[in-house]
Design an enzyme around this catalytic site. Structure first.
Site, PDB file in Angstrom:
ATOM      1  N   CYS A   1      53.380  19.478 -11.214  1.00 24.20           N
ATOM      2  CA  CYS A   1      53.395  18.871  -9.881  1.00 24.20           C
ATOM      3  C   CYS A   1      52.210  19.369  -9.066  1.00 24.20           C
ATOM      4  CB  CYS A   1      54.715  19.200  -9.189  1.00 24.20           C
ATOM      5  SG  CYS A   1      54.957  18.358  -7.607  1.00 24.20           S
ATOM      6  N   CYS A   2      51.954  20.678  -9.114  1.00 24.30           N
ATOM      7  CA  CYS A   2      50.788  21.228  -8.417  1.00 24.30           C
ATOM      8  C   CYS A   2      49.495  20.641  -8.967  1.00 24.30           C
ATOM      9  CB  CYS A   2      50.759  22.750  -8.565  1.00 24.30           C
ATOM     10  SG  CYS A   2      52.021  23.640  -7.625  1.00 24.30           S
TER      11      CYS A   2
ATOM     12  N   CYS B   1      53.527  23.230   0.321  1.00 20.04           N
ATOM     13  CA  CYS B   1      54.319  22.011   0.417  1.00 20.04           C
ATOM     14  C   CYS B   1      55.732  22.354   0.892  1.00 20.04           C
ATOM     15  CB  CYS B   1      54.381  21.317  -0.941  1.00 20.04           C
ATOM     16  SG  CYS B   1      52.805  20.586  -1.466  1.00 20.04           S
TER      17      CYS B   1
ATOM     18  N   CYS C   1      58.457  23.733  -1.466  1.00 19.35           N
ATOM     19  CA  CYS C   1      58.080  24.966  -2.166  1.00 19.35           C
ATOM     20  C   CYS C   1      57.833  26.131  -1.225  1.00 19.35           C
ATOM     21  CB  CYS C   1      56.837  24.717  -3.010  1.00 19.35           C
ATOM     22  SG  CYS C   1      57.075  23.451  -4.275  1.00 19.35           S
TER      23      CYS C   1
ATOM     24  N   CYS D   1      49.303  28.094  -7.923  1.00 19.21           N
ATOM     25  CA  CYS D   1      49.394  26.652  -8.126  1.00 19.21           C
ATOM     26  C   CYS D   1      48.312  26.123  -9.056  1.00 19.21           C
ATOM     27  CB  CYS D   1      49.320  25.925  -6.789  1.00 19.21           C
ATOM     28  SG  CYS D   1      47.772  26.185  -5.904  1.00 19.21           S
TER      29      CYS D   1
END
Length: 251
Positions: free
Chosen positions: A122-123, A204, A207, A232
């Protein structure tokens, strides 16, 4: 007085010298990489210090941020406030829309909670890939990283060279948290109001959480993971220290 300033802002010996050395480092880098240097800001407290210095000294350094699609509303509002206060444009780099849709359909809205691999994917999708586009054609980039932020950053150099041959500058490497907040307080620098709610490190929204008294300043980032996994991917690819001429420390 704001809670964050009240808690953290302190004048420390050598602070003004560190400020002057940081400004000089930024000016030197802007001269060496004329038109090809960018400051990648996440609009955290450290990044707001560097934004203020770039604006105060009218340095020709571009500003860019990663608009991941999952940022806090307070962070988005600070982008607009920063542009208005300093008269600077912030480039907004977003993830590829089709890739986000596909990834979300396959793994759901909170894939980062399922595994470290999916969190890093996702990162990669929302941060690392857009950063690669933001840095394309540039020969240097500036970050707000500090050694004090985590054990993984304890040996952070002021300057290094990444795997693409770009100079990567960390002008605040030797700054303390008290340095950062003293500068913010003394210069009227805008900052994310989440810092007043005990969010020392803001990423984010899914997170990031507030930290409790006594917790590490990055304990609120990916708090369900072990410490050694908490990056990340944006700052783990530097391969060598820069030549001595680029590596003067702001001690």
């Amino acid at each position: 007085m704001s809670r964050a300033i009240e808690l953290y802002a302190r004048a420390t010996p050598g602070h003004e010298e560190r400020v002057a050395e940081t400004a000089a480092l930024l000016r030197s880098a802007a001269d060496r990489h004329a038109g090809r240097i960018v400051f990648t800001t996440s609009l955290g407290a450290e990044d707001m210090v560097l934004t203020a210095l770039i604006a105060q000294h009218r340095l020709p350094i571009a500003l860019a941020t990663l608009q991941t699609g999952r940022l806090h509303a307070q962070t988005l509002a600070l982008m607009d406030q920063t542009e208005a206060q300093y008269g600077l444009a912030i480039e907004r780099w977003e993830p590829a829309a089709e890739a986000v849709i596909s990834f979300t359909r396959q793994h759901g809205e909170l894939p980062m909670r399922q595994s470290i691999e999916l969190r890093k994917a996702c990162c990669g999708l929302r941060k690392v890939e857009p950063l690669s586009r933001a840095l394309a054609g540039r020969t240097a980039w500036v970050t707000g990283l500090r050694r004090e932020q985590s054990d993984a950053r304890a040996e952070l150099p002021v300057s290094s060279v990444d795997e693409h041959g770009r100079e990567k500058l960390n002008p605040l490497a030797a700054w303390s948290q008290t340095d950062v907040w003293h500068f913010i307080a003394h210069h009227g620098v805008p900052y994310n109001p989440l810092h007043d709610a005990f969010y020392p490190s803001i990423g984010c929204e899914p997170c990031t959480r507030a930290v409790a008294l006594g917790e590490d300043i990055r304990a609120g980032r990916w708090w369900w993971e072990q410490e050694d996994a908490k990056e990340c991917g944006l700052h783990v690819s530097t391969v060598s220290a820069a030549p001595a001429a680029f590596n003067k420390e702001t001690a």
